[in-house]
Design a protein around this motif. Structure first.
Motif, PDB file in Angstrom:
ATOM      1  N   UNK A  46       0.815  -1.210   0.000  1.00  0.00           N
ATOM      2  CA  UNK A  46       0.000   0.000   0.000  1.00  0.00           C
ATOM      3  C   UNK A  46       0.853   1.266   0.000  1.00  0.00           C
ATOM      4  N   UNK A  47       1.925   1.234   0.776  1.00  0.00           N
ATOM      5  CA  UNK A  47       2.774   2.426   0.859  1.00  0.00           C
ATOM      6  C   UNK A  47       3.470   2.677  -0.479  1.00  0.00           C
ATOM      7  N   UNK A  94       1.134   9.035  -7.770  1.00  0.00           N
ATOM      8  CA  UNK A  94       1.425  10.372  -8.294  1.00  0.00           C
ATOM      9  C   UNK A  94       2.341  10.346  -9.511  1.00  0.00           C
ATOM     10  N   UNK A 145       1.086   4.100  -3.037  1.00  0.00           N
ATOM     11  CA  UNK A 145       0.831   5.528  -2.872  1.00  0.00           C
ATOM     12  C   UNK A 145       1.959   6.396  -3.393  1.00  0.00           C
ATOM     13  N   UNK A 146       3.123   5.791  -3.576  1.00  0.00           N
ATOM     14  CA  UNK A 146       4.205   6.542  -4.201  1.00  0.00           C
ATOM     15  C   UNK A 146       4.109   6.448  -5.719  1.00  0.00           C
TER      16      UNK A 146
END
Lengths: 577, 318
Positions: free
Chosen positions: A515-516, A523, A519-520
């Protein structure tokens, strides 16, 4: 107290009758499985099992509920369907809608939970916190209809391989849903297709040619505005629907959200890394280069985008129908039927097959949880059981007999005046009747499933869909010798069901690496893809390579590895290994 | 104040200047302030307890003692994210541009308004200028996007009409324009509102000073320079110190509503970053870490600004 008990016993009787009636018709077309003993076996043993089943308590009670999806037409159960449900179960729901995504998170962190929680993708927050009840026993005792509806898919209710408890009752996806119509993603205005003489539209080149020819002939619309060839929408998350997901569809892959899953090895790939998709984006780049792509595609907001479409200026739109339905409605209202859209199956080249309708099976996933603090949780299960019963499902889909539909010769028919209200005054119709408000709150069958009387449970079925087409739709379809837009696409029968359902509703823990990293990556994708599409064709390859390198730098491979593990675990869980 | 102290003179054993003595004398004042102290404590200090979350791997519905402690992990994560520095740059850049613009222009405007002799016209201009303050950012963003559009936007049509450019400019798609667009729309929206404070301060200046200046032969410019501006200097410096304290907390509505994928590297600000990576992703602890960072930087900025002003202008808020 005494009165209550008396009432209870009479209800017990009623309940026995109801259940036995259902059990009697339970075997209609259902696959017999050992896991669901209630279909035929229950018929014989009903007297013993049903008397032990507690009676349905219908004393008035109010439950609080948090729903992750806003429902603007919700009428505090003062509508026809809502009143009927209260009458049958005694339950009134006090709803609280999450108006933005953060509300669910905040409720989870607060430690004070509503009785009923529908949290969509955030369900794992509540389960991890131990905030919700394990439901297996309650379903066993109070949920005969729930068992019947979920039947074959019981394994898909289980939480994980480590914890096989049932915490969420999936209420979003309909069981055994069949799609009868297509609604995306490659669309063309009827007038363009008509002028081109109804050519074969199979590849992006065919699609491009229809647009190019039409724009060349009509550089402006009748009222003097510039005609736009192809418009996309990249406003926030809509970029996925309109710009990036169609890359799956056009390259013959199955859309699993942001990842592609190899059907044989279950290997997950961040889908932009598929070489085929690079070519799709190259085509978009080419469309921009030759001036057919609306230069505002990546700048415009949703309202600008809709208003352009509603003016009838945009020849081709790549989007899901629900994304610009409002604009289509405006076009219809203004009588510009020839500027409305048809939905075609478009591939990058003729080597691939469109997987849009590849079946997922029942997807499980999003649904309802019951808080550990809820009083009398069995009442909530009874409510859900009622909604899952044949009576309940007909009620929420069709309304009340004699008022919203009639039964003629054994067929449910919606009277013309009710149908007109439903189409033309949709919001008000929902508010007063309550039809359509409950679809995501109760376990239910999908479109195309028939009840014991041979009628469809839902009001979406082939005849009805064809009725909803405009004359212009029908004209274009007739020219191609089709009856629905779905006929352009390969049928679901050509594919085997995906054993993991749909990966986009797989709950990935919020603090996990996957998940982390995701999220990078997001974008980067949202910035680079528009940049690449708008760059000069000569720079395309270099920019694409830089994009790939950037993904690599941000651990995309680790993300894929982690995701592969999740998929593997789900396949194991669902196949009952 | 004097009246109360004199009235409550008490010949006790307490020393006249001791704290306790003063407190007793001013007991009603203390009593009156209690509700506000409680209010500040409950709403501003109690929540600081939540900062402990930043050092835990916070999971909901667990008691404080059942949480896992992770030390400074979330801060390390934050400072090792490249995106964070990008976001920081955008926040400070837009904040600073906003600060400069929101100080010079409203002061100028207030002084000019003050010079207007025609009362009705002055009121009219003032009202018109602060009306946009009540328009929500959603609407403002819609207007700005539409005006700057290449598809019939007013600005492009005007520039084309004046033959300044050959083909429309995609203002909203050009990353380097973004900061300026945000600042300009901020000025349009907030200029009139900020002006009110300065106008009020100007009204407080003693008219005799102007009269005296006029007797001494000072013209309009001289009066502005020597009376109006020094007269509102205190207001200016207090507002400036406070806005410096808020430099890093600029909210995210403007950037969120005006931004798009093409300019994201220039439009993402700290608050948006915190929202996206904190609550939206259910990473409560990470979100708290960002917020602590935010508060600490704000406090430092405030003290520094206050210190500088104290030295230079002898005015401060503390």
């Amino acid at each position: 107290m005494k009165r209550k008990i008396l009432k209870g016993t009479s209800l017990l009787l009623a309940n026995v009758m109801l259940v036995s009636a259902l059990a009697a018709c339970g075997s209609s077309g259902d696959k017999e499985e050992t896991k669901q003993p209630e279909s035929t076996d229950a018929g014989k043993t009903e007297t013993t099992t049903e008397t032990t089943q507690p009676a349905m308590d219908t004393t008035p009670i109010t439950y609080t509920m948090l729903a992750a999806d806003p429902s603007p037409d919700w009428n505090q159960m003062q509508d026809d369907v809502g009143k009927q449900i209260t009458a049958k179960t005694g339950i009134t729901l006090k709803m609280d809608f999450a108006t933005d995504a953060n509300k669910v998170s905040l409720v989870a962190a607060s430690g004070e939970y509503p009785d009923i929680i529908s949290a969509k993708g955030s369900s794992n927050l509540f389960v991890d916190a131990g905030a919700v009840l394990e439901l297996s026993d309650l379903i066993d005792k109070y949920g005969p209809n729930l068992k019947k509806v979920y039947g074959d898919y019981w394994n898909r209710l289980k939480w994980s391989t480590d914890d096989e408890g049932i915490y969420v009752l999936p209420t979003y996806d309909g069981v055994n849903n069949t799609y009868f119509d297509a609604g995306g993603a490659f669309t063309l205005q009827h007038q363009a297709v008509e002028e081109a003489g109804y050519p074969q539209i199979k590849t992006v080149k065919d699609y491009e040619k229809v647009i190019a020819d039409y724009v060349a002939k009509h550089p402006t619309t009748a009222d003097g505005q510039k005609t736009l060839g192809l418009s996309l929408l990249a406003d926030d998350w809509r970029i996925m629907i309109s710009v990036t997901n169609p890359a799956f569809q056009a390259t013959g892959a199955s859309d699993d959200g942001e990842i592609y899953i190899d059907p044989k090895t279950y290997q997950a790939t961040f889908h932009y890394r598929r070489p085929e998709e690079k070519e799709y984006f190259r085509w978009l780049n080419h469309m921009n280069d030759i001036g057919l792509l609306d230069p505002e595609s990546f700048v415009q907001k949703e309202d600008q985008y809709r208003s352009k479409i509603a003016q009838g200026r945009v020849v081709g739109v790549i989007d899901q129908k629900w994304g610009f339905q409002q604009a289509i409605d405006t076009l219809k209202k203004d009588g510009k039927l020839s500027a409305t859209y048809g939905f075609y199956s478009v591939q990058l080249d003729d080597k691939t097959v469109d997987h849009t309708f590849e079946p997922t099976g029942f997807m499980g996933g999003y649904g309802i949880m019951i808080s550990k603090d809820a009083k009398n949780p069995e009442r909530i299960i009874q409510l859900l059981d009622y909604l899952a019963s044949e009576e309940g499902q007909v009620l929420v889909n069709w309304g009340i007999e004699g008022k919203h539909y009639n039964v003629e010769n054994g067929k449910r028919v919606i009277p013309q005046d009710v149908q007109d209200k439903k189409l033309n005054d949709a919001s008000n119709f929902k508010k007063t009747t309550g039809i359509g408000l409950w679809n995501n709150y109760g376990p239910h069958y999908g479109d195309g499933v028939q009840d014991s009387t041979g009628n469809y449970f839902t009001t979406n079925f082939p005849e009805q869909i064809q009725n909803s087409y405009s004359d212009e739709d029908k004209k274009v379809l007739a020219a191609y010798g089709k009856t629905t837009w779905k006929d352009f696409f390969p049928s679901e029968k050509e594919f085997a069901a995906k054993p993991w359902g749909a990966a986009w509703n797989l709950p990935v823990p919020s603090d996990s690496d996957a998940n982390i990293i995701y999220n990078k990556l997001t974008p980067i994708v949202r910035k680079r893809i528009p940049e690449i599409i708008l760059s000069k064709p000569s720079e395309f390859d270099a920019k694409w390579d830089a994009f790939m390198a950037e993904l690599d730098k941000n651990d995309v491979k680790k993300y894929e590895e982690e995701y592969t593990k999740y998929i593997q675990a789900r396949v194991d869980l669902w196949s009952g290994k | 104040m004097e009246a109360i102290t004199n009235h409550n003179k008490k010949p006790g054993g307490l020393k006249r200047n001791s704290f306790l003595y003063k407190m007793l004398q001013q007991k009603y004042l203390y009593l009156m302030s209690i509700p506000f102290v409680i209010w500040v404590f409950v709403f501003s200090y109690l929540p600081i307890w939540g900062w402990t979350m930043a050092f835990q791997k916070f999971r909901p519905a667990r008691s404080f003692w059942d949480q896992d402690w992770v030390g400074f992990k979330h801060f390390v994560d934050l400072f090792s994210d490249d995106r964070f520095f990008l976001v920081m740059r955008n926040t400070l850049a837009m904040s600073f541009m906003g600060l400069v613009a929101n100080f010079t222009i409203p002061i100028l405007f207030a002084v000019l308004l003050n010079e207007l002799r025609h009362q009705v016209f002055k009121r009219f201009v003032q009202t018109v200028s602060y009306l946009p303050h009540f328009v929500s950012w959603v609407v403002v963003a819609g207007i700005v996007t539409k005006m700057l559009s290449i598809d019939g936007g007013v600005v492009n049509q005007m520039l084309m009409g004046l033959n300044l450019i050959d083909k429309p400019i995609q203002f909203m798609g050009e990353p380097h324009y973004f900061w300026s667009i945000v600042t300009a729309s901020d000025i349009w929206k907030e200029m009139g509102w900020t002006t009110i404070i300065y106008l009020a301060a100007i009204t407080g200046i003693d008219p005799e000073q102007y009269e005296a200046a006029r007797v001494d032969g000072a013209g309009r410019w001289r009066q502005i320079w020597h009376i109006t501006l020094p007269g509102i200097r205190t207001t200016i410096s207090i507002l400036l110190i406070m806005s410096i304290g808020h430099l890093i907390q600029i909210g995210f509505e403007k950037q969120f509503l005006l931004g798009n994928p093409l300019v994201i590297d220039y439009s993402e600000v700290l608050d948006l970053y915190a929202l996206n990576n904190g609550i939206t992703q259910n990473r409560y602890s990470f979100g708290t870490a960002i917020s602590i960072f935010n508060s600490v930087v704000s406090i430092i900025l405030l003290f520094v600004a206050n210190g500088i002003f104290k030295r230079v202008t002898k005015e401060s808020i503390m």
